[in-house]
Design an enzyme around this catalytic site. Structure first.
Site, PDB file in Angstrom:
ATOM      1  N   ASP A 379      20.345 -36.209 -65.805  1.00 15.11           N
ATOM      2  CA  ASP A 379      19.700 -35.894 -64.779  1.00 15.11           C
ATOM      3  C   ASP A 379      20.455 -36.142 -63.580  1.00 15.11           C
ATOM      4  O   ASP A 379      21.111 -37.213 -63.599  1.00 15.11           O
ATOM      5  CB  ASP A 379      18.263 -36.764 -64.642  1.00 15.11           C
ATOM      6  CG  ASP A 379      17.368 -36.243 -65.710  1.00 15.11           C
ATOM      7  OD1 ASP A 379      17.527 -35.286 -66.023  1.00 15.11           O
ATOM      8  OD2 ASP A 379      16.509 -37.085 -66.087  1.00 15.11           O
ATOM      9  N   ASP A 497      26.769 -40.387 -51.445  1.00 17.18           N
ATOM     10  CA  ASP A 497      26.334 -41.005 -52.829  1.00 17.18           C
ATOM     11  C   ASP A 497      27.463 -41.064 -53.787  1.00 17.18           C
ATOM     12  O   ASP A 497      27.386 -40.644 -55.087  1.00 17.18           O
ATOM     13  CB  ASP A 497      25.279 -39.755 -53.525  1.00 17.18           C
ATOM     14  CG  ASP A 497      24.393 -40.553 -54.547  1.00 17.18           C
ATOM     15  OD1 ASP A 497      24.387 -41.911 -54.636  1.00 17.18           O
ATOM     16  OD2 ASP A 497      23.887 -39.754 -55.367  1.00 17.18           O
TER      17      ASP A 497
END
Length: 686
Positions: A379, A497
């Site tokens: 994911d 990120d």
């Protein structure tokens, strides 16, 4: 729309309430009673006591003359509130009081304990349990057992053989109050031998709850030394059966049974203040009830209609969002990200002439086996990634958007727009995406087969130990090179990120930085980006960004510092099983480095302390991580300087193997100490 749905629910609830109606009198000759003389419920000893139990000093007046119980006969509870801690007691036959330990109204049971056994280590049992004939209480068929007490026994007259040993009998070893002879107890009803009853002056049987003490020899061995007191204090259970007698029909109609003082049935006490012979009668359908049912039906129809309209509205709006997102995706291919076209966000920066290949949805569906679960790789930030093979033979990773929410669509378009303009050997290659006519939003990347750095450090591949120190140092160099490229292009890109799960490794363990869904384009003047709420992964988010909502390229540097700490320690960025001040790896690393406890941070299997060159290289990387993890962003070095330092460490390690010489940089004394750059290479080649 939500307001309409709320209104509909309120109407529905009102219709249900009106449709219930009220019970009306079923008999014209019903007598009146004064219900105010009985409490509905009362608290005593931490218990909530109510019908069919009642206070022992309460009674009802029926017809102005008759005295009636406020509940079932024999179920009067006395509440001793003269002390600070009130005690609820129930009196059984013979005037013996029993403490009420609990009442289970659902299963119709009450748990009682002999009030005489609450004091003393070895209490005496001086009575058997007898239930009054008029009471509704009975021993429960299951869960109860007994203890038999044989007190003050003398065997010289009646018994000619020696006493039987346990487990049949257990001698009572307590002193005082048991008589001059010997006393015993048995965990069964009656004596093992008929002579025992005649040899003992007193025999009592006490009910107790069935428990482990009946079958455990260890527990039974403690009974005679006072352990039976705890067994008696657990009490025993009595039950009542509301389905027996006339009360069942009365209570089923919403009434309460009424009995006179001798125990005879008086009638059914109804909520309208009347007493009827057997029950409170059926509910009459009044004119108001008919109107209420009509209102309920109308509210129900309105509710269904609103549900249908809401469903159609949401469906149409979702389709509109998909169409809009597709148009936005097309705009991003010709003039930048959606926000850059508005000119009001810092994402603007002139993404021009992007040549993004458009894949057909059917081709990607075929490539991933219909998005089979067996092809799932993991994911991402906002979608699931599948492994696939295109018709031309290329292995790809296909990211499928979770849903078409506005934030997810924005991140999808942002990633597509940014990746379309990036080309670097340490960035994942972007092959393209679906077109504006596609039924779903899909991104297509090169397939990177060797998993993530997190997989090798703490995940399912950590046991392979496939990342020795030289490879880890190379991962740090190549990841820093990718970030330096992002910060140097026009306009610069802040990844936002950076973490080990977003650093992929190819078959030769070369780095591929991925996942640009949260990235932002910045102007060259170095202005900060102010966001409504910080985004990122816990453990990696720049604390200054988290506190001030101001994003800069130094936010990536902080996250990269956490990555460096992971590379030297093999520890996860966040671990709630660690001490409170070390749950975040960043805090742990800064503290250990400041206290010169690097050996307690570094993964021992990397050769730290056993190989001099490795020890020096890890020490220098740790000091670089220390600089990157400064709370104040101005104290952190730019990523270009971090890259220079890492390359210098890498080249110094290679020279050390050849010449056994390594130059160690000076370590800062405090968090705010100045640091001399160790740049050993010229400008970065991008």
């Amino acid at each position: 729309m939500p307001l309409l749905i709320l209104l509909c629910v309120l109407l529905l609830a009102a219709g249900l309430e009106l449709a219930r109606g009220y019970p009306t009198a079923g008999a014209g000759d019903a007598r009146a009673y004064n219900s105010s003389m009985c409490q509905g419920s009362f608290a005593c000893g931490g218990l909530n006591i109510h019908y069919p139990f009642y206070l022992s000093n309460e009674s009802m007046v029926v017809d102005g003359v008759s005295q009636s119980y406020c509940g079932y006969p024999g179920m009067a509870v006395r509440c001793d509130d003269s002390r600070a801690n009130a005690t609820a007691t129930l009196r059984l036959a013979g005037g013996t009081n029993y403490t009420v330990l609990g009442i289970d109204y659902d299963n119709h049971t009450i748990t009682l304990a002999d009030a005489d056994v609450s004091n003393g280590v070895c209490p005496m049992v001086r009575h058997n349990v007898n239930i009054p004939r008029e009471a509704w209480l009975n021993f429960t068929p299951t869960g109860n057992s007994t203890i038999s007490f044989f007190l003050d026994c003398s065997f010289t007259t009646y018994v000619t053989v020696a006493p039987l040993p346990p487990p049949e009998l257990v001698p009572i070893n307590c002193t005082g109050g048991f008589g001059r002879g010997r006393s015993f107890l048995a965990t069964q009803l009656g004596a093992p031998d008929g002579n025992w009853a005649r040899a003992c002056k007193e025999v009592y049987v006490a009910p107790v709850q069935t428990g482990e003490w009946l079958t455990s020899p260890e527990s039974r061995g403690r009974l005679g030394s006072g352990g039976y007191r705890e067994v008696l204090r657990r009490g025993f259970r009595l039950s009542w059966d509301p389905s027996a007698g006339p009360c069942f029909k009365c209570e089923l109609s919403g009434g309460r049974c009424s009995y006179d003082q001798p125990g005879g049935f008086l009638g059914c006490l109804c909520s309208d203040g009347r007493v009827r012979s057997m029950d409170c009668g059926p509910k009459k359908t009044s004119k108001n009830a008919i109107i209420a049912v009509g209102c309920y039906a109308a509210a129900l129809v309105l509710f269904v209609l609103l549900l249908v309209v809401s469903f159609l509205y949401v469906r149409k709006r979702r389709q509109h969002k998909m169409t809009s997102s597709s148009r936005l995706l097309k705009y991003s291919n010709s003039g930048g990200t959606p926000r850059s076209r508005g000119g009001s966000d810092l994402d603007s920066g002139g993404v021009h002439n992007l040549q993004t290949h458009h894949f057909a949805y059917e081709e990607l569906e075929e490539a991933t086996g219909g998005f089979s679960d067996t092809r799932e790789l993991g994911d991402g930030g906002f979608g699931t990634v599948y492994k696939g093979q295109l018709r031309d033979g290329r292995m790809v990773a296909v990211k499928r958007l979770y849903n078409n929410g506005s934030r997810h669509v924005e991140q999808f378009l942002n990633e597509a727009a940014i990746l379309s303009r990036l080309r670097h050997p340490n960035l994942v290659t972007f092959y393209g995406c679906t077109s504006s006519r596609s039924r779903e939003l899909l991104l297509v990347y090169e397939y990177v087969p060797n998993g993530t750095v997190a997989d090798h450090l703490q995940g399912h591949r950590a046991a392979e130990r496939a990342l020795p120190w030289p490879l880890r140092l190379n991962v740090a160099v190549e990841a820093a090179a990718a970030l330096a490229y992002l910060h140097a292009i026009d306009p610069p890109v802040v990844h936002r990120d950076v973490k080990t799960t977003n650093i992929l490794l190819d078959a030769d363990f070369h780095v591929k930085v991925a996942d640009f869904g949260l990235s932002r384009l910045f102007p060259l003047d170095g202005a900060t980006h102010v966001s409504t709420a910080p985004q990122g992964t816990p453990g990696y988010v720049d604390p200054e960004y988290h506190q001030c909502y101001q994003l800069t390229d130094r936010s990536d540097v902080y996250s990269f510092g956490v990555v460096l700490a992971e590379l030297i320690s093999s520890k996860p960025a966040v671990d709630v099983t660690r001490d409170r001040d070390e749950i975040n790896l960043a805090s742990m690393a800064v503290g250990r480095i400041q206290r010169s406890e690097l050996d307690q941070l570094v993964d021992a299997e990397l050769g730290y302390g056993s190989d001099e060159a490795t020890t020096r290289a890890i020490t220098m990387v740790a000091e670089l991580a220390f600089r990157c993890l400064q709370q104040n962003s101005e104290m952190r070095p730019p990523i270009r300087e971090v890259l220079d330092g890492l390359r210098g460490i890498q080249e110094g390690g290679a020279k050390a193997k050849k010449y056994d010489v390594v130059v160690v940089p000076r370590s800062p004394n405090t968090v705010h100490a100045p640091w001399d750059s160790m740049s050993t290479t010229p400008s970065i080649s991008l």
